[in-house]
Design an enzyme around this catalytic site. Structure first.
Site, short mmCIF file in Angstrom:
data_model
loop_
_atom_site.label_atom_id
_atom_site.label_comp_id
_atom_site.label_asym_id
_atom_site.label_seq_id
_atom_site.Cartn_x
_atom_site.Cartn_y
_atom_site.Cartn_z
CG HIS A 17 0.33 0.08 2.26
ND1 HIS A 17 0.23 1.06 2.99
CD2 HIS A 17 0.48 -0.56 3.65
CE1 HIS A 17 0.94 1.24 4.40
NE2 HIS A 17 1.00 -0.28 3.96
CD GLU A 87 2.56 -5.84 7.62
OE1 GLU A 87 2.80 -6.97 7.75
OE2 GLU A 87 3.42 -4.98 7.40
#
Length: 201
Positions: A17, A87
């Site tokens: 990202h 994550e």
């Protein structure tokens, strides 16, 4: 078996990202659901010319907003949200920098060598992360005969995934630094899983 075998004609594109407040400051951002900074949105839009015109058999994103927004701005049509692409759960190290953790411990700290500790969330071992990304890779391999697969997620989880694709231990993710809004390409050479591009922007 996760990471050890390949097959199919397609490639896997792994995209981290764009920039957030914490990625810019070096704070570990696991399950905290931050938005992209304006800079991160610009980084994602800049990927459109390279990735937006590419056809994908599947585009899977982490459930966190920073990943989904990056995919959108990069011109990717998301086909699914996958919790296995979250994550690393940093536990008690969430929101903290490597320098802060090292100062507290009185020695150098590395996620790759030292792992996490419990906090508001339990934290996660690299082996647990590897089990998640092995599932992602198994699903991706099944789609590669149809074409490329894009995975839009986060720095550390994608580094572990890359290590597993190459048949390496999850700790080998330490070798694959991936800046915000950069991507890598996982492919094959003579049916062997290889890294065909890395840290591309």
């Amino acid at each position: 078996m996760g990471g050890a075998t390949g097959g199919g004609a397609g490639q896997i594109v792994v995209l981290r990202h764009g920039q957030t407040e914490w990625s810019r400051s070096g704070q570990h951002t696991g399950l905290t659901d931050l938005e992209l900074l304006p800079e991160g949105e610009e980084q994602a839009r800049a990927l459109r010319s390279r990735l937006g015109s590419r056809e994908f058999a599947a585009v899977w994103v982490s459930p966190l907003r920073r990943a989904a927004r990056t995919a959108e701005l990069a011109g990717l049509t998301v086909t699914g949200s996958d919790p296995d692409l979250l994550e690393v759960d940093y536990g008690g190290y969430e929101g903290r920098t490597t320098a802060e953790i090292s100062a507290e411990l009185g020695r150098g700290w590395s996620l790759w060598a030292d792992g996490t500790v419990p906090g508001e969330t339990p934290g996660e071992t690299l082996d647990q992360v590897a089990a998640r990304v092995d599932r992602v890779l198994d699903r991706a391999r099944a789609r590669l005969p149809e074409g490329d697969v894009a995975l839009v997620a986060h720095g550390h989880v994608l580094r572990v995934l890359t290590a597993r694709w190459l048949g390496l231990a999850p700790q080998a993710g330490a070798l694959f630094a991936l800046p915000a809004a950069a991507y890598g390409v996982l492919g094959h050479e003579h049916d062997r899983p290889v890294l065909t591009g890395w840290a591309l922007t």
